[in-house]
Design a protein around this motif. Structure first.
Motif, PDB file in Angstrom:
ATOM      1  N   ALA A   1       0.837  -1.202   0.000  1.00 17.42           N
ATOM      2  CA  ALA A   1       0.000   0.000   0.000  1.00 17.42           C
ATOM      3  C   ALA A   1       0.875   1.256   0.000  1.00 17.42           C
ATOM      4  CB  ALA A   1      -0.929  -0.001   1.206  1.00 17.42           C
ATOM      5  N   GLU A   2       1.942   1.233   0.786  1.00 18.97           N
ATOM      6  CA  GLU A   2       2.856   2.379   0.814  1.00 18.97           C
ATOM      7  C   GLU A   2       3.574   2.547  -0.519  1.00 18.97           C
ATOM      8  OE1 GLU A   2       5.419   1.976   4.196  1.00 18.97           O
ATOM      9  OE2 GLU A   2       3.745   2.069   5.615  1.00 18.97           O
ATOM     10  N   ILE A   3       3.959   1.429  -1.128  1.00 24.32           N
ATOM     11  CA  ILE A   3       4.625   1.494  -2.438  1.00 24.32           C
ATOM     12  C   ILE A   3       3.687   2.107  -3.479  1.00 24.32           C
ATOM     13  CG2 ILE A   3       5.502   0.094  -4.359  1.00 24.32           C
ATOM     14  CD1 ILE A   3       6.656  -1.818  -2.177  1.00 24.32           C
ATOM     15  N   PHE A   4       2.433   1.631  -3.509  1.00 25.21           N
ATOM     16  CA  PHE A   4       1.481   2.166  -4.486  1.00 25.21           C
ATOM     17  C   PHE A   4       1.126   3.622  -4.185  1.00 25.21           C
ATOM     18  CE2 PHE A   4       0.562  -2.305  -5.591  1.00 25.21           C
ATOM     19  CZ  PHE A   4       0.661  -2.193  -6.964  1.00 25.21           C
ATOM     20  N   GLN A   5       1.098   3.982  -2.913  1.00 28.49           N
ATOM     21  CA  GLN A   5       0.774   5.362  -2.566  1.00 28.49           C
ATOM     22  C   GLN A   5       1.889   6.307  -3.006  1.00 28.49           C
ATOM     23  OE1 GLN A   5       0.287   6.030   1.637  1.00 28.49           O
ATOM     24  NE2 GLN A   5      -0.813   7.942   1.312  1.00 28.49           N
ATOM     25  N   ARG A   6       3.126   5.907  -2.793  1.00 19.61           N
ATOM     26  CA  ARG A   6       4.266   6.776  -3.133  1.00 19.61           C
ATOM     27  C   ARG A   6       4.617   6.743  -4.620  1.00 19.61           C
ATOM     28  NH1 ARG A   6       6.928   8.194   1.709  1.00 19.61           N
ATOM     29  NH2 ARG A   6       6.327   6.862   3.437  1.00 19.61           N
ATOM     30  N   GLU A   7       4.539   5.564  -5.229  1.00 15.16           N
ATOM     31  CA  GLU A   7       5.046   5.415  -6.587  1.00 15.16           C
ATOM     32  C   GLU A   7       4.002   4.894  -7.576  1.00 15.16           C
ATOM     33  OE1 GLU A   7       8.626   3.124  -6.255  1.00 15.16           O
ATOM     34  OE2 GLU A   7       9.077   4.094  -4.346  1.00 15.16           O
ATOM     35  N   GLY A   8       2.781   4.804  -7.157  1.00 12.93           N
ATOM     36  CA  GLY A   8       1.730   4.306  -8.033  1.00 12.93           C
ATOM     37  C   GLY A   8       1.479   5.191  -9.232  1.00 12.93           C
ATOM     38  N   MET A   9       1.723   6.480  -9.081  1.00 11.74           N
ATOM     39  CA  MET A   9       1.518   7.414 -10.188  1.00 11.74           C
ATOM     40  C   MET A   9       2.484   7.137 -11.347  1.00 11.74           C
ATOM     41  SD  MET A   9      -0.966   9.349  -9.700  1.00 11.74           S
ATOM     42  CE  MET A   9      -2.060   9.879  -8.433  1.00 11.74           C
ATOM     43  N   ASN A  10       3.612   6.518 -11.038  1.00 18.77           N
ATOM     44  CA  ASN A  10       4.560   6.167 -12.108  1.00 18.77           C
ATOM     45  C   ASN A  10       3.983   5.068 -13.004  1.00 18.77           C
ATOM     46  OD1 ASN A  10       6.296   7.947 -10.869  1.00 18.77           O
ATOM     47  ND2 ASN A  10       7.467   6.361  -9.834  1.00 18.77           N
ATOM     48  N   PHE A  11       3.227   4.138 -12.396  1.00 15.84           N
ATOM     49  CA  PHE A  11       2.649   3.029 -13.156  1.00 15.84           C
ATOM     50  C   PHE A  11       1.335   3.440 -13.808  1.00 15.84           C
ATOM     51  CE2 PHE A  11       4.466   0.822  -9.267  1.00 15.84           C
ATOM     52  CZ  PHE A  11       5.717   0.653  -9.821  1.00 15.84           C
ATOM     53  N   LEU A  12       0.464   4.056 -13.000  1.00 13.91           N
ATOM     54  CA  LEU A  12      -0.885   4.408 -13.453  1.00 13.91           C
ATOM     55  C   LEU A  12      -1.188   5.856 -13.079  1.00 13.91           C
ATOM     56  CD1 LEU A  12      -2.583   1.169 -12.137  1.00 13.91           C
ATOM     57  CD2 LEU A  12      -2.159   1.717 -14.519  1.00 13.91           C
TER      58      LEU A  12
ATOM     59  N   ILE B   1      -0.063  -3.190 -14.065  1.00 13.60           N
ATOM     60  CA  ILE B   1       0.550  -3.575 -12.788  1.00 13.60           C
ATOM     61  C   ILE B   1       1.332  -4.880 -12.958  1.00 13.60           C
ATOM     62  CG2 ILE B   1       0.058  -4.355 -10.429  1.00 13.60           C
ATOM     63  CD1 ILE B   1      -0.291  -1.354 -10.773  1.00 13.60           C
ATOM     64  N   LYS B   2       0.753  -5.837 -13.668  1.00 13.61           N
ATOM     65  CA  LYS B   2       1.444  -7.112 -13.889  1.00 13.61           C
ATOM     66  C   LYS B   2       2.737  -6.913 -14.664  1.00 13.61           C
ATOM     67  CE  LYS B   2      -2.458 -10.304 -13.684  1.00 13.61           C
ATOM     68  NZ  LYS B   2      -3.300 -11.249 -14.435  1.00 13.61           N
ATOM     69  N   ALA B   3       2.752  -5.954 -15.586  1.00 13.15           N
ATOM     70  CA  ALA B   3       3.968  -5.671 -16.361  1.00 13.15           C
ATOM     71  C   ALA B   3       5.080  -5.122 -15.469  1.00 13.15           C
ATOM     72  CB  ALA B   3       3.659  -4.682 -17.482  1.00 13.15           C
ATOM     73  N   HIS B   4       4.699  -4.452 -14.381  1.00  8.97           N
ATOM     74  CA  HIS B   4       5.677  -3.878 -13.448  1.00  8.97           C
ATOM     75  C   HIS B   4       5.854  -4.734 -12.198  1.00  8.97           C
ATOM     76  CE1 HIS B   4       6.191  -0.065 -15.567  1.00  8.97           C
ATOM     77  NE2 HIS B   4       4.893  -0.088 -15.801  1.00  8.97           N
ATOM     78  N   ALA B   5       5.392  -5.988 -12.237  1.00  7.70           N
ATOM     79  CA  ALA B   5       5.406  -6.849 -11.054  1.00  7.70           C
ATOM     80  C   ALA B   5       6.814  -7.071 -10.504  1.00  7.70           C
ATOM     81  CB  ALA B   5       4.749  -8.183 -11.362  1.00  7.70           C
TER      82      ALA B   5
END
Length: 124
Positions: A18-29, A67-71
């Motif tokens: 959750a912390e990873i997606f909160q901080r860096e999720g904008m890079n993926f999506l 997300i799967k591409a960046h797994a």
């Protein structure tokens, strides 16, 4: 039935992801909010099944494929966070959690039912 160990480790994985997606999720999506709704661990703690919910998304399957591409990158970042807590870094499998869509569909059905005219009870 998950053991206490699986549940505890799943909680650690969920919090850190959750912390990873909160901080860096904008890079993926970009312009999308990703929520980790649930994490399930295999008994050997080698595989984490991560259930995601996407907000502000038109196509959940496209977001999931991104997300799967960046797994592997996400797993690497997770490994950097939990390296002192886990012997192995689990393989990540991502799934769409469609619970919110299901709830919305059920609400629509119940609204439709409540708006229908009621038939009078006929006592014969």
């Amino acid at each position: 039935m998950e053991s206490k160990r699986q549940q505890k480790f799943a909680g650690v994985i969920q919090k850190d992801l959750a912390e990873i997606f909160q901080r860096e999720g904008m890079n993926f999506l970009p312009n999308m909010l990703v929520t980790i709704t649930k994490v399930r661990m295999t008994p050997d703690l080698a595989i984490a099944r991560v259930f995601l919910s996407f907000f502000n998304s038109q196509d959940s399957s496209l977001a999931l494929n991104t997300i799967k591409a960046h797994a592997s990158e996400i797993r690497y970042k997770l490994g950097a966070r939990i390296k002192n807590q886990a012997r192995i870094i689990p393989h990540l499998e991502f799934f769409v959690d469609d619970t919110s869509e299901y709830v919305e569909r059920m609400d629509e059905i119940f609204d439709k039912i409540s708006k229908e005219p009621r038939q009078p009870d006929s006592e014969e």
